[in-house]
Write a protein that holds these residues in place. Structure first.
Motif, PDB file in Angstrom:
ATOM      1  N   ASN A  35       0.715  -1.272   0.172  1.00  0.00           N
ATOM      2  CA  ASN A  35      -0.115   0.091   0.067  1.00  0.00           C
ATOM      3  C   ASN A  35       0.929   1.291  -0.236  1.00  0.00           C
ATOM      4  O   ASN A  35       0.341   2.116  -0.865  1.00  0.00           O
ATOM      5  CB  ASN A  35      -0.833  -0.061   1.109  1.00  0.00           C
ATOM      6  N   ASP A  36       2.010   1.282   0.686  1.00  0.00           N
ATOM      7  CA  ASP A  36       3.070   2.431   0.927  1.00  0.00           C
ATOM      8  C   ASP A  36       3.307   2.423  -0.619  1.00  0.00           C
ATOM      9  O   ASP A  36       3.691   4.021  -1.074  1.00  0.00           O
ATOM     10  CB  ASP A  36       3.828   2.169   1.889  1.00  0.00           C
ATOM     11  N   LEU A  37       3.979   1.530  -1.368  1.00  0.00           N
ATOM     12  CA  LEU A  37       4.388   1.821  -2.436  1.00  0.00           C
ATOM     13  C   LEU A  37       3.349   2.371  -3.622  1.00  0.00           C
ATOM     14  O   LEU A  37       3.756   2.879  -4.579  1.00  0.00           O
ATOM     15  CB  LEU A  37       5.174   0.513  -2.985  1.00  0.00           C
ATOM     16  N   ILE A  38       2.152   1.868  -3.508  1.00  0.00           N
ATOM     17  CA  ILE A  38       1.092   2.396  -4.363  1.00  0.00           C
ATOM     18  C   ILE A  38       1.110   3.725  -4.067  1.00  0.00           C
ATOM     19  O   ILE A  38       0.949   4.496  -5.098  1.00  0.00           O
ATOM     20  CB  ILE A  38      -0.336   1.671  -4.044  1.00  0.00           C
ATOM     21  N   ALA A  39       0.888   4.443  -3.082  1.00  0.00           N
ATOM     22  CA  ALA A  39       0.722   5.731  -2.490  1.00  0.00           C
ATOM     23  C   ALA A  39       2.176   6.592  -3.183  1.00  0.00           C
ATOM     24  O   ALA A  39       1.837   7.547  -3.736  1.00  0.00           O
ATOM     25  CB  ALA A  39       0.891   5.957  -1.124  1.00  0.00           C
ATOM     26  N   GLN A  40       3.268   5.837  -3.314  1.00  0.00           N
ATOM     27  CA  GLN A  40       4.459   6.669  -3.911  1.00  0.00           C
ATOM     28  C   GLN A  40       4.418   6.551  -5.321  1.00  0.00           C
ATOM     29  O   GLN A  40       4.690   7.525  -5.919  1.00  0.00           O
ATOM     30  CB  GLN A  40       5.538   5.666  -3.544  1.00  0.00           C
TER      31      GLN A  40
END
Length: 526
Positions: A458-463
């Motif tokens: 999820n963090d990488l999606i936001a990035q």
């Protein structure tokens, strides 16, 4: 020439409808006798046959391809895609500006555009459409609302034809999302008020065709919008015909009862071409997959998911089912979407390892659900695919029960979550990698059918959403694809060609890479 009486009956029905179009559009119905069908009448009607009924015709309320194909002919968004790609072009917005911080998008709207009910398209209409789907306003039926508008914090009307949309964070895909066929198209605020906020059965847009009627599981009839702001539709009347059975659609095309069909598979290509019709087969922007319910007792563990995937010989399966009209998928992303990496490889076929691991885990039974109709990413139908997987799993000691549903019912069953395995797929909406990869981070179980939840993912999606287009952004999506391989929430199956077929009488035919069919500039010779 041999007469086709079923076709003539269809034509007579159509002409009767056409005779009443003034009444359907709010004018006076004629009391004169309906003329007999003529060759000219038939040439001014395009009939497209698909495999399932739309779920609805309100772009905010649906998320399926069957709905989308009709919607794009009735509605329009602020932006649109180019004919042969997902490059952005102006539509209801003639131009736009983006603030230096990437948070404010100001759209300069096309003037003189009217909705089919005669009301003006303007900045207030845009505000209504966006705010309707913003967080806090969107209903549970609006499955694309968060995807398209989840970053929006406010909508400001600057003047009648200028509107500013402010985001809470930078979102690189935002403009691409505004050209999608779901959530983004503009609907009439007056119609929303009249029909209690739901236009699923009473669509009112600004597009080249207007809605006439919908006979469920039979036909949807549209008529040319003669007040359209752009190039008028070439053909006056359009019918979307629902023919669930694959072979029956082929027969209807070959008999001249319909002009175009989709949802076909490799087994009928020779039959279609032998009849003198044309098969269209561009590469599809899609992914066909089997999803493990990561919240079920069986598939909470990634090791068990991996063992199931090892049991399936994907290349063999793809060749058997699709006979060269699809390719085995190693990545979620099609090869022409930014972020694709040829370095990513899925779990290899290893039935012995699968059998040992599943026996050790005590897994002997699973419950599958699937769909009965073909899909753009799976022309073999969900049932055929499920039964093929069932055969592989039987070889490693796992008994699979399969429940099959029509598409509309299937969507509800998926949302309810009563399954260990389901079959799904995705046709890309906008050509952006986020459109594919964020499916596994979505909180909506109708979108994230694996119910997968991984904080790092999820963090990488936001990035990725915030990163500007380029190599650094592509590298983020490569990381996301590697997590998918390691965690295995999906068994990736194939990327399908977009198979459809049409009569040589149809001029200007094209099937868009998004899986939509834009009919307004197509015509038919006698």
């Amino acid at each position: 020439m041999k007469k086709n009486y079923r076709f003539l009956a269809l034509a007579l029905s159509l002409v009767l409808c056409i005779g009443l179009l003034a009444g359907c559009s709010g004018g006076s119905a004629s009391t004169t006798a309906t003329p007999a069908p003529t060759e000219a009448t038939l040439a001014d009607t395009l009939i497209f046959a698909q495999g399932a009924d739309p779920r609805g015709l309100d772009p905010a309320m649906v998320d399926d391809g069957e709905s989308s194909k009709v919607i794009v002919n009735i509605y329009e968004g602020l932006l649109k895609y180019a004919k042969d790609s997902t490059a952005l072009e102006p539509c209801l917005a003639e131009s736009w500006d983006v603030s230096d911080d990437g948070l404010v998008y100001t759209f300069h709207l096309r003037q003189g555009v009217k909705f089919h009910d005669g009301t003006d398209f303007n900045a207030e209409a845009v505000k209504v459409n966006v705010e309707r789907q913003m967080q806090g306003n969107a209903t549970t039926d609006m499955t694309y609302a968060d995807f398209v508008y989840g970053y929006v914090t406010k909508v400001d009307v600057i003047d009648d034809y200028t509107v500013a949309i402010t985001l809470k964070d930078v979102c690189t895909p935002f403009l691409y999302n505004l050209a999608m066929s779901m959530a983004a198209p503009m609907v009439s605020p007056k119609a929303l008020e009249e029909y209690n906020g739901n236009l699923n059965e009473n669509p009112v847009g600004t597009g080249p065709y207007k809605f006439v009627r919908w006979d469920k599981e039979q036909d949807i009839v549209l008529v040319r919008n003669d007040d359209y702001w752009g190039d008028k539709a070439v053909t006056e009347n359009v019918i979307f015909r629902i023919i669930k059975d694959n072979s029956a659609r082929v027969v209807a095309l070959n008999n001249g009862e319909v002009d175009m069909i989709d949802g076909i598979d490799a087994t009928v290509v020779d039959e279609i071409t032998a009849a003198g019709n044309i098969v269209d087969q561009p590469d599809g922007m899609n992914i066909n997959y089997m999803a493990y319910n990561t919240t079920s007792d069986i598939f909470k563990d990634a090791a068990t998911r991996k063992a199931f995937s090892q049991a399936v010989n994907v290349p063999e399966l793809v060749q058997s089912l699709y006979q060269g009209y699809a390719s085995p998928a190693d990545t979620i992303l099609p090869s022409f979407v930014p972020g694709f990496s040829a370095d990513i490889k899925q779990v290899s076929y290893d039935p012995d390892a699968a059998k040992t691991a599943l026996a050790a885990a005590g897994v002997t039974k699973v419950h599958m659900i699937s769909y009965s109709n073909p899909r753009p990413y799976n022309t073999a139908t969900g049932q055929v695919l499920a039964e093929a997987i069932q055969g592989y799993l039987a070889k490693v000691g796992v008994d699979c029960t399969i429940d099959v549903f029509d598409w509309t019912t299937y969507k509800e069953k998926v949302k309810a979550g009563d399954y260990d395995i389901c079959f799904y797929g995705w046709t890309g909406d906008n050509g952006d990698p986020d459109n594919f990869m964020s499916l596994l981070s979505d909180k909506d179980p109708a979108m994230n059918v694996a119910r997968y939840d991984n904080a790092a993912y999820n963090d990488l999606i936001a990035q990725g959403k915030a990163a500007p287009e380029g190599a650094d952004r592509d590298a983020i999506y490569k990381q996301l694809e590697q997590i998918q391989v390691d965690e295995n929430p999906w068994l990736l199956i194939s990327h399908s060609k977009l198979l459809s077929a049409y009569s040589p009488k149809v001029q200007g035919y094209y099937y868009h890479v998004t899986g939509n069919i834009f009919l307004s500039q197509m015509s038919k010779t006698n």
